[in-house]
Design an enzyme around this catalytic site. Structure first.
Site, PDB file in Angstrom:
ATOM      1  N   ASP A 119      -5.409  -3.539 -13.590  1.00 46.04           N
ATOM      2  CA  ASP A 119      -4.802  -3.312 -12.273  1.00 46.04           C
ATOM      3  C   ASP A 119      -3.640  -2.345 -12.460  1.00 46.04           C
ATOM      4  OD1 ASP A 119      -4.274  -3.593  -9.475  1.00 46.04           O
ATOM      5  OD2 ASP A 119      -2.704  -5.044  -9.905  1.00 46.04           O
ATOM      6  N   SER A 120      -3.193  -1.765 -11.357  1.00 50.87           N
ATOM      7  CA  SER A 120      -1.997  -0.927 -11.423  1.00 50.87           C
ATOM      8  C   SER A 120      -0.785  -1.767 -11.832  1.00 50.87           C
ATOM      9  CB  SER A 120      -1.743  -0.290 -10.057  1.00 50.87           C
ATOM     10  OG  SER A 120      -1.571  -1.308  -9.094  1.00 50.87           O
ATOM     11  N   TYR A 159      -0.646   2.372  -6.891  1.00 52.20           N
ATOM     12  CA  TYR A 159      -1.682   3.397  -6.762  1.00 52.20           C
ATOM     13  C   TYR A 159      -1.957   3.739  -5.293  1.00 52.20           C
ATOM     14  CZ  TYR A 159      -3.430   3.000 -11.637  1.00 52.20           C
ATOM     15  OH  TYR A 159      -3.597   3.028 -12.994  1.00 52.20           O
ATOM     16  N   GLY A 160      -1.608   2.805  -4.406  1.00 46.34           N
ATOM     17  CA  GLY A 160      -2.068   2.881  -3.010  1.00 46.34           C
ATOM     18  C   GLY A 160      -1.676   4.126  -2.238  1.00 46.34           C
ATOM     19  N   CYS A 207      -8.548  -4.425  -8.847  1.00 43.21           N
ATOM     20  CA  CYS A 207      -7.697  -3.584  -8.009  1.00 43.21           C
ATOM     21  C   CYS A 207      -8.604  -2.937  -6.965  1.00 43.21           C
ATOM     22  CB  CYS A 207      -7.060  -2.514  -8.899  1.00 43.21           C
ATOM     23  SG  CYS A 207      -6.155  -1.246  -7.998  1.00 43.21           S
ATOM     24  N   ASN A 208      -8.359  -3.234  -5.700  1.00 53.68           N
ATOM     25  CA  ASN A 208      -9.203  -2.643  -4.650  1.00 53.68           C
ATOM     26  C   ASN A 208      -9.081  -1.136  -4.615  1.00 53.68           C
ATOM     27  OD1 ASN A 208     -10.310  -4.839  -2.604  1.00 53.68           O
ATOM     28  ND2 ASN A 208      -8.408  -5.550  -3.490  1.00 53.68           N
ATOM     29  N   THR A 209      -7.862  -0.652  -4.873  1.00 50.46           N
ATOM     30  CA  THR A 209      -7.635   0.791  -4.768  1.00 50.46           C
ATOM     31  C   THR A 209      -8.472   1.513  -5.825  1.00 50.46           C
ATOM     32  OG1 THR A 209      -5.420   0.220  -4.054  1.00 50.46           O
ATOM     33  CG2 THR A 209      -5.797   2.513  -4.648  1.00 50.46           C
ATOM     34  N   GLU A 267       5.357  -6.127  -6.515  1.00 54.33           N
ATOM     35  CA  GLU A 267       5.521  -5.663  -7.898  1.00 54.33           C
ATOM     36  C   GLU A 267       6.985  -5.783  -8.342  1.00 54.33           C
ATOM     37  OE1 GLU A 267       2.557  -4.477  -9.389  1.00 54.33           O
ATOM     38  OE2 GLU A 267       3.686  -4.325 -11.230  1.00 54.33           O
ATOM     39  N   CYS A 281      -6.187  -6.232  -1.176  1.00 49.40           N
ATOM     40  CA  CYS A 281      -5.352  -5.720  -2.272  1.00 49.40           C
ATOM     41  C   CYS A 281      -5.027  -6.948  -3.101  1.00 49.40           C
ATOM     42  CB  CYS A 281      -4.075  -5.087  -1.738  1.00 49.40           C
ATOM     43  SG  CYS A 281      -2.863  -4.724  -3.035  1.00 49.40           S
ATOM     44  N   THR A 282      -5.311  -6.867  -4.395  1.00 52.06           N
ATOM     45  CA  THR A 282      -5.168  -8.078  -5.209  1.00 52.06           C
ATOM     46  C   THR A 282      -3.731  -8.583  -5.263  1.00 52.06           C
ATOM     47  OG1 THR A 282      -5.146  -6.621  -7.146  1.00 52.06           O
ATOM     48  CG2 THR A 282      -7.222  -7.711  -6.615  1.00 52.06           C
ATOM     49  N   HIS A 283      -2.764  -7.681  -5.043  1.00 51.72           N
ATOM     50  CA  HIS A 283      -1.359  -8.131  -5.008  1.00 51.72           C
ATOM     51  C   HIS A 283      -1.137  -9.158  -3.881  1.00 51.72           C
ATOM     52  CE1 HIS A 283      -0.521  -4.703  -7.609  1.00 51.72           C
ATOM     53  NE2 HIS A 283       0.742  -5.066  -7.693  1.00 51.72           N
TER      54      HIS A 283
HETATM   55  N1  DGL Z   1      -3.476  -4.372  -6.460  1.00 52.72           N
HETATM   56  C1  DGL Z   1      -4.095  -3.136  -6.221  1.00 52.72           C
HETATM   57  C2  DGL Z   1      -5.103  -3.170  -5.094  1.00 52.72           C
HETATM   58  O1  DGL Z   1      -5.813  -4.118  -5.006  1.00 52.72           O
HETATM   59  C3  DGL Z   1      -3.237  -1.922  -6.209  1.00 52.72           C
HETATM   60  C4  DGL Z   1      -2.003  -1.893  -5.404  1.00 52.72           C
HETATM   61  C5  DGL Z   1      -1.326  -0.563  -5.623  1.00 52.72           C
HETATM   62  O2  DGL Z   1      -1.158  -0.191  -6.788  1.00 52.72           O
HETATM   63  O3  DGL Z   1      -0.999   0.107  -4.630  1.00 52.72           O
HETATM   64  O4  DGL Z   1      -5.248  -2.308  -4.313  1.00 52.72           O
END
Ligand code: DGL
Length: 283
Positions: free
Chosen positions: A7-8, A39-40, A70-72, A172, A206-208
């Site tokens: 993941d990011s 990453y978003g 990570c969805n992104t 984060e 988004c996994t966060h």
């Molecule tokens: N947790 C990641 C996701 O699912 C990335 C969030 C990010 O880095 O912007 O998209």
């Protein structure tokens, strides 16, 4: 060998946690690209390059399979890397490796259908009976992966995405729960104003966001079902490993956590979610 989880940042720990519960004897290496998170808001090219670098790092650590938690990364980079890079890389390193994502398992969970199943196009316009809300990063929302792929499978479901540009960074960096609750409530309201009503179900895309799933639940009408990515991903990985005995998840319960950012512990929000202190090694 081992299962890599990428993941990011810390969001992928939500998926990792469930994978560890599901495969207690497997060996895992988790990599957080915190030097480059979030990453978003990045371009597609940057997301592809960073995701590829993360996968190389995990394959170098001996992982056979890398789960992009990570969805992104999964919505922007996975298909390109699987088709354009992995086959050549396998030949280069002389062993089977693969990259899996979390978007396909989530769509299977949201539609109740296997990925292979696509609806037959009907002449008449299908009536949309259910509204599904997706909260995600801007890059995932721009990819429109949930709208496109769910529409191919379930024409009775209307999908609406709400990009939440600041939320992954706040999680984060360990923002206070009150501040997170206010931002989440504003996105839930924004989605409601756009659709004209609250969604019937929601994907935390988004996994966060899984770390603050209780705050989403509190901002949505009571009882709104959330589609859980960690469960869906663990189910999908289990099916994948059964079909691919050439990939070995290991059996010594090794747990390593790597970061491209600052090594050491994580913020309190994350450790509360994880349920224990975490120590990251430099990647
Ligand atoms: N947790 C990641 C996701 O699912 C990335 C969030 C990010 O880095 O912007 O998209």
């Amino acid at each position: 060998m081992a299962i890599g989880v990428f993941d990011s940042g810390v969001g992928g720990l939500t998926v990792h946690h469930r994978l560890v519960e599901r495969f207690p004897r497997a060996d895992f290496v988790y990599l957080a690209d915190q030097a480059n998170a979030p990453y978003g808001g990045r371009s597609g090219e940057e997301i592809v390059a960073l995701t590829k670098a993360g996968c190389v790092r995990l394959f170098d650590e001996g992982c056979d399979v890398v789960v992009l938690a990570c969805n992104t990364a999964a919505s922007v980079a996975l298909r390109r890397l699987q088709q354009g890079w992995v086959p050549g890389y396998r030949r280069e390193i002389g062993r089977p490796v693969n990259i899996l994502g979390i978007v396909v398992p989530t769509i299977e969970a949201a539609t109740g259908l296997p990925w292979e199943h696509e609806a037959q196009w009907r002449e008449e316009k299908a009536e949309k009976l259910e509204v599904l809300g997706v909260f995600s990063t801007p890059a995932t929302a721009r990819s429109r992966v949930y709208e496109i792929e769910i529409d191919k499978r379930r024409q009775d479901v209307a999908v609406f995405s709400e990009p939440c540009p600041e939320l992954a960074r706040m999680i984060e960096t360990g923002a206070a729960r009150e501040a997170l609750a206010a931002v989440i409530a504003s996105h839930v309201q924004a989605l409601k104003s756009r659709i004209g009503r609250h969604p019937d179900r929601a994907i935390l895309g988004c996994t966060h966001y899984e770390i603050v799933a209780d705050l989403f639940q509190a901002a949505l009408p009571a009882g709104t079902p959330l589609i859980r990515q960690p469960d869906a991903t663990a189910d999908a990985l289990s099916r994948y490993l059964e079909r691919h005995p050439e990939f070995h998840p290991g059996h010594t319960a090794v747990r390593r956590f790597l970061t491209t950012g600052t090594p050491g512990g994580q913020n309190k929000l994350v450790e509360t979610f994880w349920g224990a202190a975490l120590s990251f090694e430099p990647a």
